[in-house]
Design an enzyme around this catalytic site. Sequence first.
Site, PDB file in Angstrom:
ATOM      1  N   ILE A  35     -22.994  77.824  -2.537  1.00 23.79           N
ATOM      2  CA  ILE A  35     -21.881  77.133  -3.197  1.00 23.79           C
ATOM      3  C   ILE A  35     -21.746  75.691  -2.697  1.00 23.79           C
ATOM      4  O   ILE A  35     -21.195  74.835  -3.357  1.00 23.79           O
ATOM      5  CB  ILE A  35     -20.575  77.943  -3.020  1.00 23.79           C
ATOM      6  CG1 ILE A  35     -19.506  77.499  -4.010  1.00 23.79           C
ATOM      7  CG2 ILE A  35     -20.063  77.887  -1.585  1.00 23.79           C
ATOM      8  CD1 ILE A  35     -18.402  78.512  -4.228  1.00 23.79           C
ATOM      9  N   ASP A  53     -22.143  79.057  -7.555  1.00 20.54           N
ATOM     10  CA  ASP A  53     -20.999  79.913  -7.236  1.00 20.54           C
ATOM     11  C   ASP A  53     -21.342  81.266  -7.857  1.00 20.54           C
ATOM     12  O   ASP A  53     -21.541  81.364  -9.075  1.00 20.54           O
ATOM     13  CB  ASP A  53     -19.747  79.287  -7.890  1.00 20.54           C
ATOM     14  CG  ASP A  53     -18.538  80.206  -7.851  1.00 20.54           C
ATOM     15  OD1 ASP A  53     -18.678  81.382  -7.473  1.00 20.54           O
ATOM     16  OD2 ASP A  53     -17.445  79.727  -8.221  1.00 20.54           O
ATOM     17  N   TYR A 142     -13.239  95.023   2.856  1.00 20.25           N
ATOM     18  CA  TYR A 142     -14.682  94.799   3.045  1.00 20.25           C
ATOM     19  C   TYR A 142     -15.436  96.130   2.912  1.00 20.25           C
ATOM     20  O   TYR A 142     -16.451  96.220   2.224  1.00 20.25           O
ATOM     21  CB  TYR A 142     -14.879  94.194   4.435  1.00 20.25           C
ATOM     22  CG  TYR A 142     -16.292  93.851   4.816  1.00 20.25           C
ATOM     23  CD1 TYR A 142     -16.996  92.844   4.166  1.00 20.25           C
ATOM     24  CD2 TYR A 142     -16.913  94.514   5.888  1.00 20.25           C
ATOM     25  CE1 TYR A 142     -18.281  92.508   4.564  1.00 20.25           C
ATOM     26  CE2 TYR A 142     -18.187  94.180   6.288  1.00 20.25           C
ATOM     27  CZ  TYR A 142     -18.877  93.173   5.629  1.00 20.25           C
ATOM     28  OH  TYR A 142     -20.146  92.836   6.030  1.00 20.25           O
TER      29      TYR A 142
HETATM   30  C1  AKB Z   1     -18.455  91.838  10.110  1.00 23.13           C
HETATM   31  O1  AKB Z   1     -18.081  91.924  11.286  1.00 23.13           O
HETATM   32  O2  AKB Z   1     -17.687  91.745   9.139  1.00 23.13           O
HETATM   33  C2  AKB Z   1     -19.943  91.903   9.831  1.00 23.13           C
HETATM   34  C3  AKB Z   1     -20.375  93.300   9.568  1.00 23.13           C
HETATM   35  C4  AKB Z   1     -20.561  94.261  10.679  1.00 23.13           C
HETATM   36  O3  AKB Z   1     -20.596  93.642   8.450  1.00 23.13           O
HETATM   37  N1  AKB Z   1     -20.659  91.331  10.926  1.00 23.13           N
END
Ligand code: AKB
Length: 326
Positions: A35, A53, A142
């Site tokens: 990006i 992007d 995540y």
């Molecule tokens: C994080 O800490 O978000 C990364 C992972 C372990 O995916 N390093």
Amino acid sequence: MKKIFVTGALGQIGSELVMKMREVYGNDQVVATDIKCPKEHEVVGSGPFEILDVTDAKKMHEIAKKYEVDTIIHLAALLSATAEKNPVFAWNINMGGLVNALEVARDLHCQFFTPSSIGAFGPSTPTDNTPQDTIQRPTTMYGVNKVSGELLCDYYFHKFGVDTRGVRFPGLISYVTPPGGGTTDYAVDIYYEALKRGEYTSYIGKGTYMDMMYMPDALNAIIQLMEADPSKLKHRNAFNITAMSFEPEQIAAEIKKHIKHFKMDYDVDPIRQAIADSWPNSIDPSAAREEWGFKAEYDLVKMTEDMLSKLEKKGIKNDSEIVCAK
Ligand code: AKB
């Protein structure tokens, strides 16, 4: 000859992977995209580079078509701590970018790699020697993105025949490009601070074990998995891989062997600690070993030696020495 398209090419993994792949496959064979476009970066200067992007599906398709790529390495993503601060933004980048990249792979018949993470596990996952196939109910945005990504990549393989492959990376440690916004970043910061100040305040608490890997092993793993004979792959998205598991006291003790006066204390960050507590202590990489021969070369001892000497060569040193030298 492979023609490889890399997203997030200036990030922690991308900046080293692009250079390594250009060495292996040729400079013009690796199209780097990010990006941003800093003028002085070796990734920008050593081969094709385009600004992209990853939420812009049309531009992604145009670039991939222009260079006639046959392989996509999709790395652009927000890491765990950043994603937790802005979950909807993380969903849009992490999932929006991924589905765009998979669509390009489907349309242009590309082989595809994207990393998953130990973050794809959650508090109900077995914490020690976590199996390849196990409970995945992460409690972070995540983690939700990573599990969804693994499933989406499986879907594109089964439904459309896209040759998708991936690994669950542990925390990655490197002296080249610092990570940004991860939970495991303390294990990189500690080396810089040990050299600069002789001390480090850890935001991850004592006794918190997480899997880690030195970047050269991570790069080799990506290339090896992408070159692996598909008939040997029972799993695809994504393989557990790890090189070591340690807690802050252990990395500090290893650094102390080289920097005698090094001291560490703690100021635990509740957000990143909660994320770390929801992840395994150690994962089992045996499926990766059996199906495509994964093997890490660096353990904590070897990585610490290399990391400190490479950072010293880069000019990372005690701030007071810098003042004295002037
Ligand atoms: C994080 O800490 O978000 C990364 C992972 C372990 O995916 N390093």
